[in-house]
Design an enzyme around this catalytic site. Structure first.
Site, mmCIF file in Angstrom:
data_model
loop_
_atom_site.group_PDB
_atom_site.id
_atom_site.type_symbol
_atom_site.label_atom_id
_atom_site.label_comp_id
_atom_site.label_asym_id
_atom_site.label_seq_id
_atom_site.Cartn_x
_atom_site.Cartn_y
_atom_site.Cartn_z
ATOM 1 N N LEU A 46 -30.571 14.719 -24.466
ATOM 2 C CA LEU A 46 -30.434 16.163 -24.210
ATOM 3 C C LEU A 46 -29.667 16.449 -22.926
ATOM 4 C CD1 LEU A 46 -34.181 17.111 -24.920
ATOM 5 C CD2 LEU A 46 -32.251 17.355 -26.492
ATOM 6 N N ASP A 66 -23.433 7.106 -24.253
ATOM 7 C CA ASP A 66 -23.225 5.673 -24.531
ATOM 8 C C ASP A 66 -23.902 4.818 -23.458
ATOM 9 O OD1 ASP A 66 -21.625 6.434 -26.692
ATOM 10 O OD2 ASP A 66 -19.845 6.545 -25.418
HETATM 11 O O1 RIB Z 1 -18.789 8.910 -25.999
HETATM 12 C C1 RIB Z 1 -17.639 8.919 -25.201
HETATM 13 C C2 RIB Z 1 -16.519 8.247 -25.931
HETATM 14 O O2 RIB Z 1 -16.201 8.990 -27.090
HETATM 15 C C3 RIB Z 1 -15.234 8.156 -25.163
HETATM 16 O O3 RIB Z 1 -15.122 6.958 -24.446
HETATM 17 C C4 RIB Z 1 -14.174 8.302 -26.231
HETATM 18 O O4 RIB Z 1 -13.386 7.175 -26.359
HETATM 19 C C5 RIB Z 1 -14.919 8.625 -27.519
HETATM 20 O O5 RIB Z 1 -15.065 7.530 -28.329
#
Ligand code: RIB
Length: 309
Positions: A221, A252
């Site tokens: 979130l 990520d």
């Molecule tokens: O989540 C971020 C990522 O989304 C970036 O690095 C870009 O490349 C896309 O894949």
């Protein structure tokens, strides 16, 4: 290996903007940065920087970006034995716009990522069988995601499925075979068609997915932290408050750190708390992978958080 990421890599072309131009308008933007990104590669690098043994199954193009992408993964400690190139294809590229409030808007041109096929999962089978956890996102063909989930089920390997970017074509039946389903709130809204403008609405949207048979739903979130919904339970992990400069790749960072923690001790709430702190660190710097701390930097950051209490 601890972790395998079967997924995307991209070259991030990040423009820092004061405002978005209107149609037909030209505006000057203050800054531009180029870096290694892609949701799959970001997650792999985040986990590897923390010390996890990570392998990546991905496809680069046959352009000048490819070699740099492979070198960058290797520098972070990611095993690149199953990173293959695609003749005649460009590498994946992501133009990203980050505004003054640190929020990002991302376009992706998948390029070689579109050529990561079920045969690539098969080709890496022996190495994949030795992994404890497989991480998947949706920047590669859905058929490959489904093949990887089938493979993981056959070999009793746990899967984190990050449905990003969100696709309504995703068969939720496959998501239900995964140990973890990890959307952000925007992806949750797209996948469910439900509002996510309050915590109560997020609970409702999450519940509608859990009712389809998901095991563990973890929703990131942003500045509101993260939620773990499982069975009838809801656990809210509060955010770690920092001064954000660039939120690109923070989701990520969360997933890569969560995966590393989870394979270490299996405690989901503890893994979420560490992942929140790792993602918070990442938004204090520019770029995606470039903003992720390595293990010593992360330990120092955790100490400063504890001292601040
Ligand atoms: O989540 C971020 C990522 O989304 C970036 O690095 C870009 O490349 C896309 O894949």
């Amino acid at each position: 290996m601890d972790i395998a990421v079967i997924g995307s890599n991209m070259v991030d072309l990040i423009t820092y903007i004061d405002e978005m131009p209107q149609i037909g308008e030209t505006l000057e933007a203050p800054n531009f940065e180029i870096g290694c990104g892609g949701k799959g590669a970001n997650q792999a690098v985040a986990a590897a920087k923390l010390g996890a043994n990570v392998m990546m199954v991905t496809r680069v193009g046959d352009d000048l970006f490819a070699e740099n992408t492979i070198r960058n993964l290797q520098k972070a400690g990611v095993d690149t034995q199953y990173v293959k190139s695609v003749a005649g294809s460009s590498s994946g590229v992501a133009p990203i716009f980050v505004d003054k409030s640190s929020q990002n808007r991302i376009l992706i041109i998948k390029g070689a990522n579109n050529h990561l096929l079920p045969a690539d999962v098969e080709a890496a089978a022996d190495a994949l069988k030795a992994c404890q956890l497989i991480i998947l996102q949706l920047e590669i063909p859905l058929e490959t995601v489904y093949a990887a989930i089938d493979f993981a089920r056959q070999h009793q390997i746990k899967v984190i499925l990050n449905p990003a970017p969100a696709s309504k074509a995703l068969d939720i039946g496959y998501a239900c075979q995964c140990e973890f389903f990890m959307p952000n709130e925007t992806e949750l809204a797209i996948l469910t068609g439900m509002p996510v403008d309050s915590l109560d609405n997020i609970y409702r949207a999450g519940r509608s997915l859990l009712d389809k048979g998901l095991h563990n739903l973890i929703i990131t979130l942003g500045h509101r932290g993260s939620l773990w919904m499982h069975g009838e339970h809801i656990d809210h992990v509060p955010p770690v408050s920092v001064h954000a400069i660039d939120t690109s790749g923070a989701g990520d960072a969360f997933i890569g750190c969560f995966a590393h923690e989870y394979v270490q001790h299996g405690n989901i709430l503890k893994a979420m708390k560490m992942a929140s702190a790792f993602a918070a660190y990442s938004v204090t710097g520019k770029g995606t992978q470039r903003s992720y701390p390595d293990a010593p930097q992360f330990i120092d950051f955790l100490k400063t958080l504890h001292q601040g209490k």
